[in-house]
Enzyme design. Structure first.
Site, PDB file in Angstrom:
ATOM      1  N   GLY A  37     -12.921 -12.890  23.200  1.00  0.00           N
ATOM      2  CA  GLY A  37     -12.363 -11.560  23.438  1.00  0.00           C
ATOM      3  C   GLY A  37     -11.601 -11.051  22.234  1.00  0.00           C
ATOM      4  O   GLY A  37     -11.018 -11.843  21.486  1.00  0.00           O
ATOM      5  N   LEU A  85      -5.560  -5.932  30.884  1.00  0.00           N
ATOM      6  CA  LEU A  85      -4.145  -5.686  30.530  1.00  0.00           C
ATOM      7  C   LEU A  85      -3.286  -6.942  30.655  1.00  0.00           C
ATOM      8  O   LEU A  85      -2.152  -6.974  30.172  1.00  0.00           O
ATOM      9  CB  LEU A  85      -3.553  -4.571  31.399  1.00  0.00           C
ATOM     10  CG  LEU A  85      -3.948  -3.139  31.031  1.00  0.00           C
ATOM     11  CD1 LEU A  85      -3.330  -2.160  32.029  1.00  0.00           C
ATOM     12  CD2 LEU A  85      -3.529  -2.772  29.615  1.00  0.00           C
ATOM     13  N   ASP A  96     -13.767  -3.376  26.315  1.00  0.00           N
ATOM     14  CA  ASP A  96     -13.558  -4.784  26.681  1.00  0.00           C
ATOM     15  C   ASP A  96     -12.363  -5.346  25.895  1.00  0.00           C
ATOM     16  O   ASP A  96     -12.451  -6.416  25.280  1.00  0.00           O
ATOM     17  CB  ASP A  96     -14.807  -5.647  26.467  1.00  0.00           C
ATOM     18  CG  ASP A  96     -14.702  -6.982  27.209  1.00  0.00           C
ATOM     19  OD1 ASP A  96     -13.683  -7.225  27.897  1.00  0.00           O
ATOM     20  OD2 ASP A  96     -15.633  -7.789  27.097  1.00  0.00           O
TER      21      ASP A  96
HETATM   22  O1  DOR Z   1     -14.908 -11.697  25.598  1.00  0.00           O
HETATM   23  C1  DOR Z   1     -14.524 -11.681  26.760  1.00  0.00           C
HETATM   24  N1  DOR Z   1     -13.217 -11.836  27.088  1.00  0.00           N
HETATM   25  N2  DOR Z   1     -15.426 -11.534  27.715  1.00  0.00           N
HETATM   26  C2  DOR Z   1     -15.094 -11.637  29.004  1.00  0.00           C
HETATM   27  O2  DOR Z   1     -15.932 -11.387  29.818  1.00  0.00           O
HETATM   28  C3  DOR Z   1     -13.734 -12.053  29.408  1.00  0.00           C
HETATM   29  C4  DOR Z   1     -12.773 -11.583  28.416  1.00  0.00           C
HETATM   30  C5  DOR Z   1     -11.382 -12.113  28.636  1.00  0.00           C
HETATM   31  O3  DOR Z   1     -10.833 -11.910  29.716  1.00  0.00           O
HETATM   32  O4  DOR Z   1     -10.810 -12.674  27.709  1.00  0.00           O
HETATM   33 ZN    ZN Z   2     -14.030  -7.946  29.949  1.00  0.00          ZN
HETATM   34 ZN    ZN Z   3     -17.098  -9.538  30.575  1.00  0.00          ZN
END
Ligand code: DOR
Ligand code: ZN
Ligand code: ZN
Length: 449
Positions: free
Chosen positions: A331, A64, A311
């Protein structure tokens, strides 16, 4: 008795079949599910128009951000995104600024969140430097601990198995689960440094550094530690390869307390998709081969996968667009699309609706000790999502409530649209719009058994 509200003309998935029913809600809980003629009087009657009522999704993997990373996402935008996606509970990851890794940082984060969130939010903590401080974090109400193994985020040296064992033993005593990002730090570091020396800054180098072995090595280390740390329980985040999955299935068979999460992006996208999606689809772990994608679906079918989590990892567009792959933030936005994507998979007969609800609602509740959530049952929280199960629509990332208005699923045709979200009996989302005030959600504090 006059209850707070009754949802009439609903369809609900109860005990394996879809039935016509009404749902009475009192003080945030489901008071009764039954025929309309059996409903108590209510202050408010809400006509569901024969749509499907499901338990709200519990997404146990959401970043978040907020606090010093509010430029990426805030408690308001992240939980608005959740509500629009039919997600009524999110568990927040600790790689924040400041990192959530002490009773003080957790307390502070909970206080800020309480004024802003629109859904239920529970919090992970990273491990503190000393295992002695774990107790205070648990007392503050962390729903779990997170161990990010790709690099050190919290206080634990992620290369030190003895230190991890000590911390796992401590959380085992307290009965709190651990979520692990399994990618081995030393393997990753070695590979990344080597690529940089050779002036490699491309996607292929990233995929090689974050290859299957980096994931498997970390999975195997943790399985071994779980076997030694009495009563420890570990939920493996975003498992993305056949090898990891089969190691974990074996570990389960031998009685180890491990559970498995997969994400929609690892289930529905493959490595080759980077060609069209570009590096904005970069995640950690990255997208894998079609064989691995197939293995994850087989794992779902075989019951080796316990949960699906998004995720949700928001970043700015600029952060996704660096000239070196090592500087691109990994991410994607995901909390808004997890339910429509999984419902679409149900329509495509990839899994049954009952199984999707187990992965999205029931198992996350079980693993993280949310006894009042995850099912449509009398006495449970009235955390509900109304879906127009047959409605087809196109994902439009530019309309996301999340600040991260991009998605690898942008423009995808999906089927199954969340149209209303109730959190604790209160209508939070109606036809895609937020109709509740920031702060109307709840901070979940884990209570010790
Ligand atoms: O893709 C990801 N983004 N994997 C992670 O483990 C961390 C996350 C992030 O916090 O941006
Ligand atoms: Zn994550
Ligand atoms: Zn992760």
């Amino acid at each position: 008795m006059i209850v707070d509200s009754v949802l009439t003309n609903a369809k609900a998935y109860l005990k394996g079949e879809i039935v016509d029913c009404s749902i009475a809600i009192e003080e945030g809980k489901i008071q009764k599910i039954g025929k309309e003629t059996h409903m108590p009087k209510a202050d408010q009657i809400i006509d569901i128009n024969h749509k499907l009522v499901l338990p709200g999704v519990i997404d146990s993997h959401v970043h978040l951000r907020d606090e010093d990373k509010a430029y990426k996402e805030t408690f308001v935008t992240g939980t608005a995104a959740a509500a629009v996606g039919g997600v009524t509970t999110v568990l927040d990851m600790p790689n924040n600024s400041p990192v959530t890794m002490s009773s003080e940082t957790l307390h502070n984060r909970m206080e800020i969140a309480a004024r802003r969130v629109l859904v239920n939010v529970g919090f992970y903590s990273e491990f503190p430097t000393s295992a002695e401080k774990i107790g205070a974090i648990v007392e503050e109400g962390a729903v779990g601990f997170k161990l990010f193994m790709a690099e050190q985020v919290g206080g634990l040296n992620v290369d030190d198995d003895q230190a991890i064992l000590e911390s796992f033993t401590q959380v085992g005593k307290l009965g709190v689960p651990v979520a692990v990002h399994a990618e081995d730090h030393s393997l990753l570091k070695f590979a990344v440094e080597n690529f940089k020396l050779r002036n490699r800054h491309d996607l292929a180098a990233y995929l090689k550094a974050h290859d299957e072995n980096a994931e498997l090595a970390a999975v195997e280390r943790i399985i071994d530690i779980v076997g030694k740390a009495e009563n420890s329980r570990v939920h493996f985040c975003h498992v993305s390869t056949q090898k990891s999955l089969s190691a974990l299935a074996e570990a389960k068979k031998s009685g180890k307390a491990v559970t498995v999460e997969v994400t929609p992006h690892h289930l529905m996208l493959k490595k080759d998709d980077y060609g069209s999606l570009g590096v904005s689809a970069l995640t950690m772990p990255p997208l894998r081969s079609q064989e691995n994608v197939d293995a994850l679906w087989k794992g779902i079918e075989a019951g080796d996968v316990d949960t699906v989590g998004s995720d949700h990892a928001p970043h700015t567009v600029q952060e996704k667009d660096a000239s070196s792959i090592w500087d691109v933030k990994a991410g994607v936005s995901g909390v808004e699309t997890i339910l429509p994507l999984m419902l679409t998979s149900v329509h495509k007969n990839m899994l049954t609706l009952a199984h999707a609800l187990e992965l999205l609602c029931e198992k996350p509740a079980e693993i993280f000790g949310l006894a009042e959530k995850g099912r449509l049952e009398q006495g449970k929280s009235a955390d509900l999502v109304v879906v127009d199960f047959n409605q087809k629509f196109k994902i439009d990332a530019s309309k996301f409530k999340s600040k991260a208005k991009f998605s690898p699923f942008d423009k995808w045709d999906v089927q199954g649209k969340p149209v209303m979200t109730f959190v604790g009996g209160k209508l939070v989302m109606d036809e895609g719009e937020i109709v509740a005030k920031a702060g109307s959600g709840t901070v979940i504090r884990r209570t010790l058994p």
